[in-house]
Design an enzyme around this catalytic site. Sequence first.
Site, short mmCIF file in Angstrom:
data_model
loop_
_atom_site.label_atom_id
_atom_site.label_comp_id
_atom_site.label_asym_id
_atom_site.label_seq_id
_atom_site.Cartn_x
_atom_site.Cartn_y
_atom_site.Cartn_z
CB VAL A 126 14.86 2.77 3.70
CG1 VAL A 126 14.77 1.76 4.84
CG2 VAL A 126 15.99 2.38 2.76
N GLY A 160 -7.01 2.60 2.09
CA GLY A 160 -5.88 3.09 1.30
C GLY A 160 -4.53 2.67 1.84
CG ASP A 173 7.67 -2.34 0.44
OD1 ASP A 173 7.80 -1.46 -0.41
OD2 ASP A 173 7.76 -2.12 1.66
CE LYS A 188 10.01 0.18 1.95
NZ LYS A 188 8.74 0.42 2.66
#
Length: 431
Positions: A136, A191, A205, A209
């Site tokens: 999470v 990154g 994403d 969660k």
Amino acid sequence: MSESEPPARLRVGLLGCGTVGTEVVRLLLTHRAELTQRAGVELELSGIAVRSLDVERDPIVPTSLLTTDAEAVVDGADVVVELLAGVEPARQLLARAVAAGTTVVSANKAVLATEGPELYEAAETHGAGVFFEAAVAGAVPVVRGIRESLAGDRVTRVLGIVNGTTNFILDEMTREGSDFASVLERAQALGYAEADPTADVGGHDAAAKAAILASLAFHSRVRIGDVPTAGITAITASDIEAATEMGYVIKLLAIAEASSDGLAVRVHPALVPLDHPLAGVHGAYNAVVVDAEAAGTLMFYGAGAGGQPTASAVLGDLVSAARLHVSGARPPAESRYAALTVVDPASVRTRYLIRLDAADRAGVLAEIAQVFAAHDVSLETLRQGATEEGAASLVLVTHGQTEAALSAAVAELAELEPVHRVTSILRVEGH
């Protein structure tokens, strides 16, 4: 060995050895003595499943343990640590493990948000455990906090920043006044964002969660398909500027809240007041605010991604799993007794900020106010400025209203002759 005698060692099978997996190996090997004392048993790496043996790896990874036979790693372990990406083959391997009564530690939000209920049921049937703190918010102990620390309380709302990439992008846009595309490009160079950032900037994403957190907090089954999702790709520098002028910042939020009608879960960008705890979450950090009846408001904050923070969460779960293994106690099972119905978030009353351009002449504001009043949408504040074309640029904030009523009002507004365009509509959360 007698039933009361603890095992001499616990075989740990690792599935995946990327950035996080390498850090898990490093912690297991370099802190072996301390982990043994904490877990009550020696944690011994028994195998590491990888896709290819030809990839150059950190010297800390024992090459003798590397194999492409993931099923053999599962079958030879007492605890399986799963750090793979995507649903398959992770789902099959986790199912294989729990069917054999083997406890699993997973950082795979995709599997848990889609196939979690089936995995939990199989684990309970076969006496295995499922631990997933790292799935999470990285090192942030929000899963354990909700599942254990708040087990005696009643959670009413969960509000969180659970994706570091989008928080970094929105934070930089706010700090610099830059547009989305240029900040995304920089996030990729640093990154913080993948080459294909869709899962992050599209909100998917965070939605996975949100499903996991909602299931935990409200003792009900919530899958990612139950979570309406909007990302941040449509957020402009003008939206950021308007939010700042009104005393807000824009954050991508995962929200779950219970009402008399059921459970509403959603992910979308929203305006957060500057005095709210989430407004001060900068960079790629994560934070989750939990409201509970007895405990009040709690905030969990920290690094939400990266090899070391995520590995920390994995090792925490691994030690917990090992302690249960040594004691012979049953691992925590899925709590789904509440079985709340997941409702359409459009029925939830929320405040909105609406930006629109309209003709700058007498009577226009009255026409706009009449449209809102006709749909029972009351206005809290209104700010007017001038655009380059000489029209009026309006920023309106409503009182709490349902999405259905707001959408109907905006649709009628768009048809008004003096309204040139509705620029953006954003929810206001955190009050």
